[in-house]
Design a protein around this motif. Structure first.
Motif: not given
Length: 690
Positions: A454-477
């Protein structure tokens, strides 16, 4: 911290007889008072290996610096002396019930020449008749206002009474007939006392006799054509009946009983008491206590009885006391209650009928009181801030964990393994971000492996979304909500809490390490002893019993457990009730399992030919034909879809979680690849219901 062996009494020094004992700290303050049928056996239990003691008992014996005892002749004397010492010393490690409010009573001052009816709070006084307690003072005043028409007893203060006597003019109530005006000698002291006694009799439950007497007077007045007096008596009867309607009959007439119910968890307990007199509920009260010692439900009942009847005598102690569990030593408690009442008192657990039904009502009130207490405590901003700071200090975190995620695994003997994720931000629930997981990688009673998945699945998605948002610093992503927060799993917690001990904590930490995540803290909360476990440590972190941080961790853990077990039960019920194989005549559970094991799923079984079905051991051609017909007639369920990829995850029926409507709005299904899918559309929220 003292070593208990330093003050342990010598062998043979403790008498083998009933008595009461006191533990004192280094400053000679009494920190615990207890009683025992055998002092020798009870005190010996405190001086065993510390690892074998309950954590709260261990804290007590290591805080103490000496122990002393007093021998008594009977267990009843021990009960009385224990109560007296607890009242005198107020020991910190004894159970202390505290009223959640100061309850008002209806009091009649029978110790005065002219008894007065009034609302009273606080300590009871000798010679005063008390009725209640009531939930609100206005409820008492409404009742008194109705009864004064029939029983015009004095209600004024001493100053008003003396002023009226001096001037010779009664107050307004005297003019409108709601006071017999003894201040101006309209009635004698004896007549006024008789009115007060009739008022007390009516409040004590002897209502039927008095109403029948008034009805007889009304009939006589009507026969004698004294219609005005008959009308007044009629109005008096209506006033009394209206007052009686405020407390409905719950038990048989003339039943006098107190019902005590408990709601408890590992840290606190709530007590609710219903006072029934004459078959009607005449009062209600409740307490909440912290469990500062290791106590059973029977012990809590015994402490509640001491608190409730320790200062009562006579009719204030009812003939019958109904409880959810009996104390360990029932006979001494019954004898103690009988001494206070002056006659026998029945102490028992209701088993059936109206009394059991009423006890269930009292039990519900106790659960609501405990829940309300927890809600009030959790909603306090200062308390929440202190709780987060205590957690940060105990776990050596750089800052307070403003976002906490807690995970729990639930299964039934290794089947239908599921997991839950609950989220608390700033100490409050965020149900919109709860998630559910279905564990498909394996079946079995291995919580550590399930937690790792469960922890692996949850944080794999976290890492994937983090990469897409570019550290989610830019709200235009394009991956932010309307409030600017990252979507789904891109928002990380500062603390991950798992329900369990060392194995579950190690599995969670290993999953984070494998993913290269090193900025999220992990801890576990073990249920039995409420110990906090951290990775890599052989000993748990023991938070103080009064710690708000421990209380918050417990709430988070309990919510994750509730969320997981509800999902698991729903999933299990669907598996047993929704299978199309249930409609096949003569197909038992053993052959159903053989079919599913052979084909792997109902979907593959549906696409199989009759000859392929016949290959399953125990399935003949006629049965195979029946199975094929049943599967063909069963409509396929709606698929759950990952809206991000368009992938069909699995087939499932729509089952709405009626347990908690707010939770149904924040569900998550688990993908076949082991990654959780965020809840966003109705299709995503189908099938993986908890």
């Amino acid at each position: 911290m003292a070593d208990p062996s330093s003050y342990r009494p010598k062998p043979g020094q403790i008498p083998d007889s009933p008595g009461v004992y006191k533990f004192r700290d280094e400053h000679r303050r009494v920190i615990y008072v207890g009683k025992a049928k055998s002092l020798r056996q009870r005190l010996a239990s405190y001086f065993q290996d510390l690892s074998g003691l309950h954590p709260r008992t261990r804290t007590m014996v290591t805080t103490a610096a000496s122990v002393e005892w007093t021998v008594v002749s009977t267990e009843v004397e021990a009960l009385q002396l224990e109560y007296s010492w607890i009242k005198e010393f107020d020991p910190r490690f004894n159970v202390k019930y505290r009223d959640d409010k100061s309850y008002p009573y209806l009091a009649v001052t029978m110790n005065e020449q002219f008894p007065r009816v009034q609302v009273m709070r606080g300590q009871k006084k000798k010679g005063v008749r008390y009725f209640g307690p009531y939930g609100h003072a206005w409820a008492i005043r409404d009742t008194v206002d109705l009864l004064l028409r029939v029983f015009p007893v004095r209600t004024c203060s001493a100053g008003v009474f003396k002023n009226a006597a001096r001037t010779g003019r009664p107050c307004l109530l005297g003019y409108i007939g709601k006071c017999s005006a003894p201040c101006v000698e309209r009635v004698s002291p004896e007549e006024h006392r008789e009115l007060a006694e009739e008022f007390c009799d009516f409040m004590a439950g002897r209502t039927g006799t008095y109403i029948r007497r008034l009805e007889g007077r009304m009939t006589d007045a009507a026969e004698e054509m004294e219609y005005e007096r008959a009308a007044r008596l009629r109005d008096d009867i209506e006033a009394l009946k209206k007052a009686m309607e405020k407390s409905a009959v719950v038990l048989a007439d003339a039943t006098d009983a107190d019902l005590i119910a408990l709601a408890e968890d590992e840290l606190e307990a709530a007590v609710q008491i219903f006072h029934v007199r004459g078959g009607r509920v005449r009062g209600q009260r409740g307490w909440v206590t912290d469990k500062v010692e290791a106590v059973t439900t029977g012990d809590l009942v015994e402490h509640a009885l001491q608190q409730l009847y320790g200062e009562e005598t006579g009719d204030s102690v009812p003939k019958e006391v109904l409880v959810p569990a009996l104390p360990e030593l029932v006979e001494p408690v019954q004898e103690w209650l009988a001494e206070r009442r002056g006659s026998n008192v029945s102490l028992r657990i209701p088993q059936r009928g109206d009394k059991k039904a009423l006890m269930e009502t009292v039990q519900r009130n106790a659960h609501q009181a405990l829940g309300l207490h927890k809600t009030k405590r959790a909603s306090d901003l200062t308390t929440r801030s202190r709780a987060l700071e205590e957690i940060a200090e105990a776990l050596d975190l750089d800052s307070a964990p403003l976002r906490i995620e807690c995970y729990d695994i639930s299964h039934l003997q290794g089947d239908d393994v599921v997991a839950s994720m609950v989220v608390f931000e700033d100490g409050l629930q965020r149900k919109g971000e709860y998630r559910r997981f279905q564990i498909k990688g394996f079946e079995g009673q291995d919580d550590a492996r399930s937690m790792h998945e469960v922890i692996t699945r949850r944080f794999k998605r976290y890492l994937a979304d983090k990469e897409k948002t570019g550290e989610w610093a830019d709200g235009e992503n394009g991956l932010t909500e309307e409030d600017g927060r990252p979507k789904r799993f891109a928002y990380p917690p500062q603390l991950v809490v798992v329900d369990g001990g060392q194995p579950q904590v190690a599995a969670a930490q290993r999953a984070l390490d494998e993913l290269g995540i090193d900025d999220i803290a992990v801890c576990g909360l073990a249920k039995r002893l409420e110990e906090v476990w951290v990775p890599g440590e052989d000993d748990p972190v023991v938070l103080p019993r009064t710690s708000e941080g421990l209380y918050l961790l417990q709430r988070v853990r309990d919510e994750a457990h509730r969320f997981a077990i509800t999902y698991q039960r729903t999933k299990r019920a669907r598996r047993f009730k929704a299978s199309p194989l249930d409609d096949v005549p003569g197909l038992g559970e053993t052959r159903k399992q053989a079919l599913i094991k052979h084909f792997g799923s109902v979907k593959k079984l549906r696409s199989a030919t009759i000859d392929q079905i016949c290959e399953v051991p125990g399935i003949g051609r006629k049965t195979a034909e029946s199975i094929a017909v049943a599967l063909a007639q069963a409509a396929p369920a709606a698929p759950a879809v990952n809206t991000a990829t368009g992938e069909i995850m699995e087939y499932a029926t729509d089952t709405t979680d009626t347990t908690d409507a707010t939770d149904a709005e924040s569900e998550t299904t688990a993908g076949s690849a082991g990654e959780p899918v965020s809840a966003g559309s109705p299709d995503e929220r189908r099938g993986q219901e908890r």
